[in-house]
Scaffold this motif. Structure first.
Motif, PDB file in Angstrom:
ATOM      1  N   ALA A  78       0.835  -1.202   0.000  1.00 23.93           N
ATOM      2  CA  ALA A  78       0.000   0.000   0.000  1.00 23.93           C
ATOM      3  C   ALA A  78       0.870   1.253   0.000  1.00 23.93           C
ATOM      4  CB  ALA A  78      -0.913  -0.019   1.230  1.00 23.93           C
ATOM      5  N   GLY A  79       0.500   2.216  -0.816  1.00 24.42           N
ATOM      6  CA  GLY A  79       1.221   3.472  -0.890  1.00 24.42           C
ATOM      7  C   GLY A  79       2.432   3.460  -1.801  1.00 24.42           C
ATOM      8  N   SER A  80       2.627   2.377  -2.550  1.00 26.30           N
ATOM      9  CA  SER A  80       3.801   2.282  -3.426  1.00 26.30           C
ATOM     10  C   SER A  80       3.788   3.415  -4.459  1.00 26.30           C
ATOM     11  CB  SER A  80       3.812   0.944  -4.153  1.00 26.30           C
ATOM     12  OG  SER A  80       4.016  -0.120  -3.254  1.00 26.30           O
ATOM     13  N   THR A  81       4.947   4.031  -4.610  1.00 23.39           N
ATOM     14  CA  THR A  81       5.085   5.112  -5.590  1.00 23.39           C
ATOM     15  C   THR A  81       5.712   4.630  -6.899  1.00 23.39           C
ATOM     16  OG1 THR A  81       7.186   5.678  -4.538  1.00 23.39           O
ATOM     17  CG2 THR A  81       5.223   6.920  -3.844  1.00 23.39           C
ATOM     18  N   LEU A  82       6.410   3.519  -6.824  1.00 23.34           N
ATOM     19  CA  LEU A  82       7.023   2.920  -8.017  1.00 23.34           C
ATOM     20  C   LEU A  82       6.551   1.472  -8.099  1.00 23.34           C
ATOM     21  CD1 LEU A  82       9.006   2.752 -10.406  1.00 23.34           C
ATOM     22  CD2 LEU A  82      10.850   2.398  -8.760  1.00 23.34           C
ATOM     23  N   THR A  83       5.867   1.127  -9.174  1.00 23.60           N
ATOM     24  CA  THR A  83       5.314  -0.218  -9.303  1.00 23.60           C
ATOM     25  C   THR A  83       5.670  -0.799 -10.666  1.00 23.60           C
ATOM     26  OG1 THR A  83       3.213   0.600 -10.168  1.00 23.60           O
ATOM     27  CG2 THR A  83       3.370   0.299  -7.776  1.00 23.60           C
ATOM     28  N   GLY A  84       5.387  -2.071 -10.814  1.00 24.63           N
ATOM     29  CA  GLY A  84       5.629  -2.737 -12.089  1.00 24.63           C
ATOM     30  C   GLY A  84       5.279  -4.210 -12.000  1.00 24.63           C
ATOM     31  N   ARG A  85       5.576  -4.890 -13.067  1.00 20.93           N
ATOM     32  CA  ARG A  85       5.280  -6.322 -13.141  1.00 20.93           C
ATOM     33  C   ARG A  85       6.444  -7.025 -13.814  1.00 20.93           C
ATOM     34  NH1 ARG A  85       1.077  -9.759 -16.438  1.00 20.93           N
ATOM     35  NH2 ARG A  85       0.438 -11.308 -14.869  1.00 20.93           N
ATOM     36  N   VAL A  86       6.852  -8.140 -13.246  1.00 23.34           N
ATOM     37  CA  VAL A  86       7.931  -8.945 -13.809  1.00 23.34           C
ATOM     38  C   VAL A  86       7.309 -10.173 -14.461  1.00 23.34           C
ATOM     39  CG1 VAL A  86      10.132 -10.095 -13.399  1.00 23.34           C
ATOM     40  CG2 VAL A  86       9.419  -8.195 -11.918  1.00 23.34           C
ATOM     41  N   THR A  87       7.553 -10.346 -15.748  1.00 26.56           N
ATOM     42  CA  THR A  87       7.060 -11.512 -16.471  1.00 26.56           C
ATOM     43  C   THR A  87       8.194 -12.121 -17.283  1.00 26.56           C
ATOM     44  OG1 THR A  87       6.334 -10.114 -18.321  1.00 26.56           O
ATOM     45  CG2 THR A  87       4.693 -10.655 -16.641  1.00 26.56           C
ATOM     46  N   PHE A  88       7.958 -13.316 -17.771  1.00 23.37           N
ATOM     47  CA  PHE A  88       8.928 -13.991 -18.633  1.00 23.37           C
ATOM     48  C   PHE A  88       8.154 -14.778 -19.686  1.00 23.37           C
ATOM     49  CE2 PHE A  88       7.716 -17.146 -15.572  1.00 23.37           C
ATOM     50  CZ  PHE A  88       7.725 -18.350 -16.268  1.00 23.37           C
ATOM     51  N   GLN A  89       8.807 -15.108 -20.755  1.00 21.16           N
ATOM     52  CA  GLN A  89       8.191 -15.880 -21.818  1.00 21.16           C
ATOM     53  C   GLN A  89       8.216 -17.368 -21.455  1.00 21.16           C
ATOM     54  OE1 GLN A  89       6.743 -14.812 -25.026  1.00 21.16           O
ATOM     55  NE2 GLN A  89       6.573 -13.087 -23.600  1.00 21.16           N
ATOM     56  N   ARG A  90       7.035 -17.926 -21.172  1.00 19.19           N
ATOM     57  CA  ARG A  90       6.898 -19.346 -20.890  1.00 19.19           C
ATOM     58  C   ARG A  90       6.630 -20.087 -22.191  1.00 19.19           C
ATOM     59  NH1 ARG A  90       8.202 -23.403 -18.058  1.00 19.19           N
ATOM     60  NH2 ARG A  90       7.648 -22.429 -16.062  1.00 19.19           N
ATOM     61  N   VAL A  91       7.524 -21.010 -22.533  1.00 20.06           N
ATOM     62  CA  VAL A  91       7.325 -21.863 -23.701  1.00 20.06           C
ATOM     63  C   VAL A  91       6.616 -23.127 -23.223  1.00 20.06           C
ATOM     64  CG1 VAL A  91       8.413 -23.108 -25.600  1.00 20.06           C
ATOM     65  CG2 VAL A  91       9.374 -20.930 -24.812  1.00 20.06           C
ATOM     66  N   PRO A  92       5.391 -23.373 -23.697  1.00 23.95           N
ATOM     67  CA  PRO A  92       4.614 -24.487 -23.164  1.00 23.95           C
ATOM     68  C   PRO A  92       4.974 -25.822 -23.795  1.00 23.95           C
ATOM     69  CG  PRO A  92       3.308 -23.313 -24.772  1.00 23.95           C
ATOM     70  CD  PRO A  92       4.617 -22.566 -24.660  1.00 23.95           C
ATOM     71  N   LEU A  93       4.487 -26.860 -23.167  1.00 24.09           N
ATOM     72  CA  LEU A  93       4.623 -28.221 -23.672  1.00 24.09           C
ATOM     73  C   LEU A  93       3.208 -28.733 -23.921  1.00 24.09           C
ATOM     74  CD1 LEU A  93       6.626 -30.494 -24.285  1.00 24.09           C
ATOM     75  CD2 LEU A  93       6.463 -31.206 -21.906  1.00 24.09           C
ATOM     76  N   LEU A  94       2.789 -28.639 -25.174  1.00 25.29           N
ATOM     77  CA  LEU A  94       1.414 -28.936 -25.528  1.00 25.29           C
ATOM     78  C   LEU A  94       1.257 -30.269 -26.247  1.00 25.29           C
ATOM     79  CD1 LEU A  94       0.321 -25.388 -26.740  1.00 25.29           C
ATOM     80  CD2 LEU A  94       0.194 -26.375 -24.445  1.00 25.29           C
ATOM     81  N   GLY A  95       2.367 -30.864 -26.614  1.00 23.72           N
ATOM     82  CA  GLY A  95       2.339 -32.168 -27.256  1.00 23.72           C
ATOM     83  C   GLY A  95       3.692 -32.797 -27.073  1.00 23.72           C
ATOM     84  N   VAL A  96       4.258 -33.317 -28.145  1.00 24.51           N
ATOM     85  CA  VAL A  96       5.633 -33.813 -28.094  1.00 24.51           C
ATOM     86  C   VAL A  96       6.544 -32.669 -28.508  1.00 24.51           C
ATOM     87  CG1 VAL A  96       7.285 -35.445 -29.032  1.00 24.51           C
ATOM     88  CG2 VAL A  96       4.935 -36.172 -28.603  1.00 24.51           C
ATOM     89  N   GLY A  97       7.436 -32.274 -27.632  1.00 28.59           N
ATOM     90  CA  GLY A  97       8.333 -31.166 -27.928  1.00 28.59           C
ATOM     91  C   GLY A  97       7.760 -29.837 -27.481  1.00 28.59           C
ATOM     92  N   LEU A  98       8.634 -28.819 -27.397  1.00 22.39           N
ATOM     93  CA  LEU A  98       8.235 -27.496 -26.952  1.00 22.39           C
ATOM     94  C   LEU A  98       7.478 -26.754 -28.045  1.00 22.39           C
ATOM     95  CD1 LEU A  98      11.472 -26.368 -25.055  1.00 22.39           C
ATOM     96  CD2 LEU A  98       9.333 -27.204 -24.072  1.00 22.39           C
ATOM     97  N   SER A  99       6.506 -25.950 -27.629  1.00 20.24           N
ATOM     98  CA  SER A  99       5.661 -25.195 -28.567  1.00 20.24           C
ATOM     99  C   SER A  99       6.055 -23.727 -28.510  1.00 20.24           C
ATOM    100  CB  SER A  99       4.188 -25.384 -28.218  1.00 20.24           C
ATOM    101  OG  SER A  99       3.826 -26.748 -28.243  1.00 20.24           O
ATOM    102  N   TYR A 100       7.159 -23.366 -29.186  1.00 19.87           N
ATOM    103  CA  TYR A 100       7.664 -21.999 -29.124  1.00 19.87           C
ATOM    104  C   TYR A 100       6.653 -20.989 -29.668  1.00 19.87           C
ATOM    105  CZ  TYR A 100      12.321 -23.678 -27.875  1.00 19.87           C
ATOM    106  OH  TYR A 100      13.379 -24.249 -27.229  1.00 19.87           O
ATOM    107  N   GLY A 101       5.885 -21.397 -30.671  1.00 23.34           N
ATOM    108  CA  GLY A 101       4.912 -20.480 -31.257  1.00 23.34           C
ATOM    109  C   GLY A 101       3.788 -20.112 -30.320  1.00 23.34           C
ATOM    110  N   ALA A 102       3.608 -20.858 -29.228  1.00 24.69           N
ATOM    111  CA  ALA A 102       2.532 -20.597 -28.275  1.00 24.69           C
ATOM    112  C   ALA A 102       3.049 -19.961 -26.989  1.00 24.69           C
ATOM    113  CB  ALA A 102       1.799 -21.898 -27.952  1.00 24.69           C
ATOM    114  N   ALA A 103       4.281 -19.430 -27.012  1.00 24.15           N
ATOM    115  CA  ALA A 103       4.857 -18.822 -25.816  1.00 24.15           C
ATOM    116  C   ALA A 103       4.027 -17.626 -25.368  1.00 24.15           C
ATOM    117  CB  ALA A 103       6.293 -18.394 -26.081  1.00 24.15           C
ATOM    118  N   THR A 104       3.877 -17.472 -24.055  1.00 18.12           N
ATOM    119  CA  THR A 104       3.102 -16.373 -23.481  1.00 18.12           C
ATOM    120  C   THR A 104       3.869 -15.735 -22.332  1.00 18.12           C
ATOM    121  OG1 THR A 104       1.974 -17.921 -21.988  1.00 18.12           O
ATOM    122  CG2 THR A 104       0.874 -17.406 -24.076  1.00 18.12           C
TER     123      THR A 104
END
Length: 613
Positions: A78-104
């Motif tokens: 509460a009262g924060s004057t400087l804020t933000g959000r830390v995110t990263f690109q998650r590469v999912p595993l939707l079948g066999v192998g990584l699904s780079y095109g579906a990264a979020t």
């Protein structure tokens, strides 16, 4: 088939390093002292496990009391004057192998975020305020509007516990760069008034057009910590005040499957490691590490959530319970020493259990263990934690089978599937509490000691547990596997070296014990034979181990998992020594000095006469 290697010299040498490739060596209760011989050897490896990493936290963490877990949804203070959000690109595993095109973009949860001062118009290393991101990646600082700062996020999940609750310190660093830690830096030396919102998004570095990594792989360390968060959050449901030791994840894009100098990235594969720094026999420091692969096009681990949480499972056994496994190469088809089978099976099952709540947009099926590899990470070694079946003609279930262990533990957790044998639906806390409770078991840690304790802790479900484990050819009457029958179809050249699971020694009587490589060398079933001995009183005992067919005798003596003594011969000659033992139950591990070597010849049976006076 998966082969995950760890090489150790004979177990009776003095302790410096406990290693486990995809498995935790040593244990929380005092394992046999061991040193490495091949692979990560102190004589060839320049990696210093005690160097590098993040500096200590420099200021009070402004929201630690509210961020009681890495997934706490509390928002900025509460009262924060400087804020933000830390995110990263998650590469999912939707079948066999990584699904780079579906990264979020995915929240970086529970990581350390620092505001650093500005000097001469540039970002400095002087920290003026520290906070933790919450379960949505949000953070906030209470700073004067006129103060010029830069903001950086550490690849570190930390909580001191000074405000109550649990404590932990998980860091990600680059073992190929002297364990240099990973940061995200906004590189924006501005006042709070001029830049009151500062968001981070760590990119994967992957080029979909080029089908390879072309940029900085900034997301990787935070993806590792995010998988770690799934594991930690489950542990906190069972023990909100858990105090966990520092864990260093060693990840680098240079980490590959060659075995050699870890400081060059030649790590061999994912593994858990504990290095003890000793002064005489006194432990003065300890480095706990998990090494992960990053070799693009061959094998990477940063988005392999099962691999990461499997290794965390070994860390958890080490930190909160005990592992008696001595590691070594293993596959799902192997007949393993029961300590190795349990440790690996626990890690497998743990991964599926803690990933159960992961959204399907990130991991399509947590019940299927997957380790991606190959060009563009499009291949995968995978198996079902619930229904894996070895297709080979030699497949036999039992206490020596990694897949039997993980199927039992996973079936204890997953919902009733109406199979007739899987009628249980335990929560994580029940499974965890029994794991912690076997830390001081008098037997070796195995599926027997675990299930015996689980039945004690959940007496009303004992019959249902017996029905479940019978499907894997197991009978658990006690922690020693007493009355366990020989599984049907086990192709042994000598059944006496398989059952009983433990032999029994008494004062003044001879006991015949054989070490047999009928299922393979080093860490396979019947190489080490376990013997129960109940010391009738506290006194000095004379133990002798006499070879009957030119074996090299070796023996280790444990009490409640603590190594209290032993001996070995480098030649086929009788071994005799005295040892003070307190009254009560002990376990002897007996083996032949050649059979315990990783390259020992198959189908070698060496026998000894054990006598205790």
């Amino acid at each position: 088939m998966i082969i995950l290697k760890r090489y150790l010299a004979p177990l009776l040498l003095f302790a410096l390093l406990l290693l486990q490739a995809c498995g935790g060596g040593g244990g929380g209760g005092g394992s046999a002292p061991i040193v490495p011989s091949v692979g990560n050897s102190a004589s060839t490896d320049k990696h210093d496990p005690f160097s590098g990493g993040f500096t200590s936290i420099q200021t009070t963490i402004n929201n630690e009391s509210s961020v009681t877990s890495c997934d706490s949804l509390v928002g900025p203070p509460a009262g924060s004057t400087l804020t933000g959000r830390v995110t990263f690109q998650r590469v999912p595993l939707l079948g066999v192998g990584l699904s780079y095109g579906a990264a979020t973009s995915t929240p970086a949860r529970g990581v350390v975020v620092e505001a650093v001062s500005v000097a001469a118009g540039s970002c400095s290393n002087t920290v003026v305020a520290t906070t933790l991101s919450d379960g949505d990646g949000d953070y906030g600082f209470l700073l004067p509007l006129t103060q010029a700062v830069c903001v950086r996020a550490r690849a570190q999940m930390y909580r001191s516990g000074l405000t109550g609750g649990g404590s932990w310190d998980f860091q990600v660093s680059d073992n190929s760069r002297s364990n240099s830690p990973y940061y995200l830096l906004d590189n924006n030396p501005a006042t709070v008034a001029d830049a009151p919102i500062r968001d981070f998004d760590a990119g994967s570095g992957w080029s979909v057009a080029n089908n390879r990594y072309t940029g900085t792989r900034s997301a990787a360390p935070f993806a590792i910590l995010d998988s770690n968060c799934h594991a930690l959050a489950n542990v906190l449901t069972a023990d909100s005040g858990v105090s966990l030791p520092t864990l260093n994840y060693r990840w680098s894009k240079n980490n590959n499957e060659a075995e050699g100098n870890t400081s060059d990235g030649d790590i061999g594969g994912a593994y858990f490691s504990v290095t003890n720094k000793l002064s005489g026999s006194t432990l003065i420091d300890q480095a706990i590490e998990i090494f992960l692969l990053g070799d693009d096009g061959f094998d990477t681990d940063e988005y392999d959530q099962h691999v990461i949480t499997h290794e965390f499972g070994h860390y958890l056994s080490f930190a909160e319970s005990r592992s008696d496994s001595f590691g070594g190469s293993h596959s799902l088809e192997d007949k393993l020493d029961m300590t190795v089978a349990f440790d690996e099976g626990w890690g497998d099952a743990f991964s599926g259990i803690v990933l159960d709540a992961v959204t399907s947009s990130q991991l399509l099926n947590p019940e299927v263990y997957q380790d991606t590899y190959g060009f563009a990470q499009q291949g995968a070694f995978k198996f079902s934690l619930e229904s894996y079946s070895d297709s080979s003609s030699t497949d036999v279930d039992g206490w020596f089978d990694e897949s039997s262990v993980f199927k039992i533990i996973y079936d204890l957790f997953d919902p009733d599937e109406g199979s007739g044998f899987d009628r249980l639906d335990f929560n994580f806390s029940q499974l965890y509490n029994s794991l912690v409770a076997i830390k001081n078991t008098k037997a070796m840690v195995s599926i027997y000691s675990y299930i015996d304790r689980l039945k004690t802790d959940n007496a009303g479900d004992a019959t249902a547990i017996d029905t479940l484990i019978a499907n894997e050819s197991l009978v658990v009457n006690d922690k020693y596997g007493t009355s366990q029958p020989l599984p049907t179809g086990l192709a042994a050249n000598n059944n006496d070296d398989v059952t009983p699971v433990y032999k029994t020694a008494t004062v003044g009587a001879n006991t015949s014990v054989c070490s047999n490589t009928q299922f393979g060398a080093f860490n396979k079933l019947s190489v080490a034979r376990y013997v129960k001995f109940s010391a009738p009183s506290s006194r000095s005992y004379t133990l002798s181990l006499t070879p009957t067919n030119n074996g090299k005798p070796a023996i280790e003596i444990y009490k409640a998992g603590s190594y209290i003594g032993g001996g070995e011969r480098s030649t086929p000659s009788a071994l005799s020594f005295t040892l003070t033992m307190s009254s009560g139950e002990h376990v002897f591990a007996i083996y032949d000095g050649d059979n315990i070597l990783d390259d020992a010849q198959p189908n070698v049976r060496k026998c000894f006469t054990l006598r205790v006076n």
